[in-house]
Enzyme design. Sequence first.
Site, PDB file in Angstrom:
ATOM      1  N   PHE A 105       0.801  -1.218   0.000  1.00  0.00           N
ATOM      2  CA  PHE A 105       0.000   0.000   0.000  1.00  0.00           C
ATOM      3  C   PHE A 105       0.836   1.271   0.000  1.00  0.00           C
ATOM      4  O   PHE A 105       0.374   2.337   0.385  1.00  0.00           O
ATOM      5  CB  PHE A 105      -0.974  -0.019   1.183  1.00  0.00           C
ATOM      6  CG  PHE A 105      -1.869  -1.228   1.157  1.00  0.00           C
ATOM      7  CD1 PHE A 105      -2.777  -1.413   0.125  1.00  0.00           C
ATOM      8  CD2 PHE A 105      -1.760  -2.201   2.123  1.00  0.00           C
ATOM      9  CE1 PHE A 105      -3.579  -2.539   0.066  1.00  0.00           C
ATOM     10  CE2 PHE A 105      -2.557  -3.330   2.079  1.00  0.00           C
ATOM     11  CZ  PHE A 105      -3.462  -3.502   1.048  1.00  0.00           C
ATOM     12  N   CYS A 106       2.054   1.148  -0.467  1.00  0.00           N
ATOM     13  CA  CYS A 106       2.962   2.287  -0.556  1.00  0.00           C
ATOM     14  C   CYS A 106       2.771   2.965  -1.909  1.00  0.00           C
ATOM     15  O   CYS A 106       2.468   2.314  -2.907  1.00  0.00           O
ATOM     16  CB  CYS A 106       4.404   1.782  -0.415  1.00  0.00           C
ATOM     17  SG  CYS A 106       5.653   3.069  -0.556  1.00  0.00           S
TER      18      CYS A 106
END
Length: 184
Positions: free
Chosen positions: A60-61
């Site tokens: 989720f970066c």
Amino acid sequence: MLKRWLAVPALLMTFAAATQAAECPDLLQGSLPKLRAKESIDLCQRFAGKPLVVVNTASFCGFAPQFKGLEALYQRYKGQGLEVIGVPSNDFKQESKDGEETAKVCYVNYGVTFTMTEPQKVRGDDATHLFKNLAEQSSAPKWNFYKYVVDRQGKVIADFSSLTKPDDPQFLKAVEQALASKPE
């Protein structure tokens, strides 16, 4: 007499294991669980003598699209022996706690075929041995998608920040240097 002959193979196996351990760089000592598989990756057996790119990842970066670039890098150089190891980590609070979700992001969303492990600690005292050794040789990851280029002897040639894309000329130069390194 028969007992002596039976002991010879055991001695040879012990000698071979000791020789292999001696040839394996400290960086590759140990194993890591493969992402969404019931197997562990013996790092020495799988990667000793090979040039490597090791990267800590997070699903989720904002840098997650680099998975595509890392896969392209792997496809470009795997025929020359390059291996890429992706190590998901929640050290920066951007990885799923569910390995299945991590696998979906890597394999389905980005088409990753290079080696991915189950999430690991990559910073501090609890870091996995691989990342402790990388940090000793260069520095600990400062964020997700921190990249290390390692030569065939297990030595870090260069490390790159998250901002460095996998097609960056300096990064590619380091990868090509690792490819050109000779095994011991």
